[in-house]
Enzyme design. Sequence first.
Site, PDB file in Angstrom:
ATOM      1  N   ARG A  99      18.706 -40.185 -12.422  1.00  0.00           N
ATOM      2  CA  ARG A  99      19.134 -38.830 -12.026  1.00  0.00           C
ATOM      3  C   ARG A  99      20.274 -38.478 -12.957  1.00  0.00           C
ATOM      4  O   ARG A  99      21.320 -39.152 -12.939  1.00  0.00           O
ATOM      5  CB  ARG A  99      19.570 -38.814 -10.565  1.00  0.00           C
ATOM      6  CG  ARG A  99      20.273 -37.527 -10.164  1.00  0.00           C
ATOM      7  CD  ARG A  99      20.444 -37.354  -8.665  1.00  0.00           C
ATOM      8  NE  ARG A  99      19.185 -36.946  -8.058  1.00  0.00           N
ATOM      9  CZ  ARG A  99      19.065 -36.404  -6.847  1.00  0.00           C
ATOM     10  NH1 ARG A  99      20.136 -36.188  -6.115  1.00  0.00           N
ATOM     11  NH2 ARG A  99      17.885 -36.060  -6.381  1.00  0.00           N
ATOM     12  N   HIS A 126      12.627 -31.500 -11.327  1.00  0.00           N
ATOM     13  CA  HIS A 126      12.710 -32.461 -10.220  1.00  0.00           C
ATOM     14  C   HIS A 126      11.283 -32.784  -9.773  1.00  0.00           C
ATOM     15  O   HIS A 126      10.842 -32.380  -8.692  1.00  0.00           O
ATOM     16  CB  HIS A 126      13.528 -31.844  -9.082  1.00  0.00           C
ATOM     17  CG  HIS A 126      14.019 -32.825  -8.056  1.00  0.00           C
ATOM     18  ND1 HIS A 126      13.807 -34.194  -8.145  1.00  0.00           N
ATOM     19  CD2 HIS A 126      14.706 -32.636  -6.895  1.00  0.00           C
ATOM     20  CE1 HIS A 126      14.359 -34.795  -7.098  1.00  0.00           C
ATOM     21  NE2 HIS A 126      14.902 -33.875  -6.330  1.00  0.00           N
ATOM     22  N   GLN A 129      10.347 -34.219  -6.261  1.00  0.00           N
ATOM     23  CA  GLN A 129      10.433 -33.244  -5.174  1.00  0.00           C
ATOM     24  C   GLN A 129       9.150 -32.414  -5.088  1.00  0.00           C
ATOM     25  O   GLN A 129       8.598 -32.190  -4.005  1.00  0.00           O
ATOM     26  CB  GLN A 129      11.639 -32.322  -5.386  1.00  0.00           C
ATOM     27  CG  GLN A 129      11.836 -31.324  -4.262  1.00  0.00           C
ATOM     28  CD  GLN A 129      12.168 -32.013  -2.940  1.00  0.00           C
ATOM     29  OE1 GLN A 129      13.081 -32.815  -2.891  1.00  0.00           O
ATOM     30  NE2 GLN A 129      11.428 -31.714  -1.886  1.00  0.00           N
ATOM     31  N   ASP A 218      16.249 -23.084  -2.285  1.00  0.00           N
ATOM     32  CA  ASP A 218      17.109 -24.238  -2.608  1.00  0.00           C
ATOM     33  C   ASP A 218      18.537 -23.704  -2.631  1.00  0.00           C
ATOM     34  O   ASP A 218      18.767 -22.481  -2.621  1.00  0.00           O
ATOM     35  CB  ASP A 218      16.692 -24.823  -3.972  1.00  0.00           C
ATOM     36  CG  ASP A 218      17.464 -26.095  -4.352  1.00  0.00           C
ATOM     37  OD1 ASP A 218      18.098 -26.707  -3.468  1.00  0.00           O
ATOM     38  OD2 ASP A 218      17.426 -26.465  -5.542  1.00  0.00           O
ATOM     39  N   CYS A 258      14.205 -28.307  -0.251  1.00  0.00           N
ATOM     40  CA  CYS A 258      14.283 -29.724  -0.649  1.00  0.00           C
ATOM     41  C   CYS A 258      15.445 -30.451   0.001  1.00  0.00           C
ATOM     42  O   CYS A 258      15.444 -31.675   0.078  1.00  0.00           O
ATOM     43  CB  CYS A 258      14.377 -29.814  -2.171  1.00  0.00           C
ATOM     44  SG  CYS A 258      15.885 -29.097  -2.847  1.00  0.00           S
ATOM     45  N   ARG A 286       8.991 -37.348   0.721  1.00  0.00           N
ATOM     46  CA  ARG A 286       9.557 -37.890  -0.523  1.00  0.00           C
ATOM     47  C   ARG A 286       9.198 -39.370  -0.685  1.00  0.00           C
ATOM     48  O   ARG A 286       8.973 -39.839  -1.793  1.00  0.00           O
ATOM     49  CB  ARG A 286      11.086 -37.709  -0.530  1.00  0.00           C
ATOM     50  CG  ARG A 286      11.562 -36.263  -0.689  1.00  0.00           C
ATOM     51  CD  ARG A 286      11.191 -35.701  -2.076  1.00  0.00           C
ATOM     52  NE  ARG A 286      11.662 -36.567  -3.126  1.00  0.00           N
ATOM     53  CZ  ARG A 286      12.880 -36.510  -3.671  1.00  0.00           C
ATOM     54  NH1 ARG A 286      13.712 -35.574  -3.296  1.00  0.00           N
ATOM     55  NH2 ARG A 286      13.242 -37.354  -4.628  1.00  0.00           N
TER      56      ARG A 286
HETATM   57  N1   CP Z   1      16.011 -33.238  -2.382  1.00  0.00           N
HETATM   58  C1   CP Z   1      16.726 -34.215  -2.980  1.00  0.00           C
HETATM   59  O1   CP Z   1      16.480 -34.604  -4.124  1.00  0.00           O
HETATM   60  O2   CP Z   1      17.696 -34.725  -2.196  1.00  0.00           O
HETATM   61  P1   CP Z   1      18.832 -35.750  -2.618  1.00  0.00           P
HETATM   62  O3   CP Z   1      19.730 -35.031  -3.582  1.00  0.00           O
HETATM   63  O4   CP Z   1      19.507 -36.112  -1.337  1.00  0.00           O
HETATM   64  O5   CP Z   1      18.200 -36.928  -3.289  1.00  0.00           O
HETATM   65  N1  NVA Z   2      18.931 -27.785  -7.307  1.00  0.00           N
HETATM   66  C1  NVA Z   2      19.628 -28.843  -6.599  1.00  0.00           C
HETATM   67  C2  NVA Z   2      18.662 -29.788  -5.984  1.00  0.00           C
HETATM   68  C3  NVA Z   2      19.270 -30.887  -5.176  1.00  0.00           C
HETATM   69  C4  NVA Z   2      18.269 -31.862  -4.654  1.00  0.00           C
HETATM   70  C5  NVA Z   2      20.570 -29.551  -7.558  1.00  0.00           C
HETATM   71  O1  NVA Z   2      20.204 -29.748  -8.722  1.00  0.00           O
HETATM   72  O2  NVA Z   2      21.664 -29.907  -7.148  1.00  0.00           O
END
Ligand code: CP
Ligand code: NVA
Length: 301
Positions: A99, A126, A129, A218, A258, A286
């Site tokens: 990540r 992502h 997701q 989101d 999400c 997930r």
């Molecule tokens: N939706 C999602 O990716 O959640 P987290 O940031 O908690 O992993």
């Molecule tokens: N768009 C958000 C998604 C979190 C799961 C971010 O990037 O923070």
Amino acid sequence: MTTRHLLNIIDLSIDELSLVGDLSDRVLNDLHRPLAGGGVALIFEKPSNRTRQSMEMAVVQLGGHPVYTRGEEVGLDTRESVEDVIQILEGYHSMVAARVFSHGVVERMAALSSIPIVNMLSDWSHPLQALADLRTMRHEFGSLSGRQVAWVGDYNNVARSLGEACVMSGMSIRFACPGGFEPSVAECERLAKLGSGEVISTDDPVEAATHADAVHTDTWVSMGQEDEVEERRRIFAPYSVTDELMAVASSDAIFMHCLPAYRGYEVAASVIDGPASRVVRQGHDRLHAARGALAFLGGVR
Ligand code: CP
Ligand code: NVA
């Protein structure tokens, strides 16, 4: 054999996207353990609840050992280069998942890695997701083809992956975003070429949500954009998913997010905590999505 990576949904063909959806159940039922004896490095430059927990459990279910590592510990491009990190990790592990802030980091990992690289969220996309989102909608609708999805808010990493997944699955998607935060014309054309679904961009949430089967949103402030919170809350204020907006969608439309969610901003509490909401199932999906993706990358067909 060419090493497969999952940086974006479009790294999969349409048939493979469908296969990944099927694999999550098949590997459980058939007791496939493609990661037996292998490790998966999970590197997080940003916080996570769902992604870390679901990926760790998916690795365990596939017979492997997850090694969670905070971004600060590895120090990608600060303590040592991304390239040095990957060349060492591929000697220990079956896969590396990351990540990251910059999508370029996972691209650099994939460029030289002999083991699969999984994007667990970047500023661009992502994919894990979107795999979960497809599963939740498939459970709800049965066949996805011809269904109509609305996205209300920021055209961000989650929106891009959802758009790719929807069009590749034969669904249409309408994005309602404020000016400056919408997909470009070229981006809409790119998405439309991925499959049979129609892609529309508008600045009007009502136009996007009308007759939609699923309304997605989101956070208005993604991780790394915290300095922009006040400005974004002002710009995005008309893009809240409220009961009034859900009322123009299909009578049995579902709401999806999400998570994490900010009630009173991108979604009203009455919507996300109401009968149309599928966010808990979506979160649980997930795990299934992670298992399917890792089984596919582990060579299960
Ligand atoms: N939706 C999602 O990716 O959640 P987290 O940031 O908690 O992993
Ligand atoms: N768009 C958000 C998604 C979190 C799961 C971010 O990037 O923070």
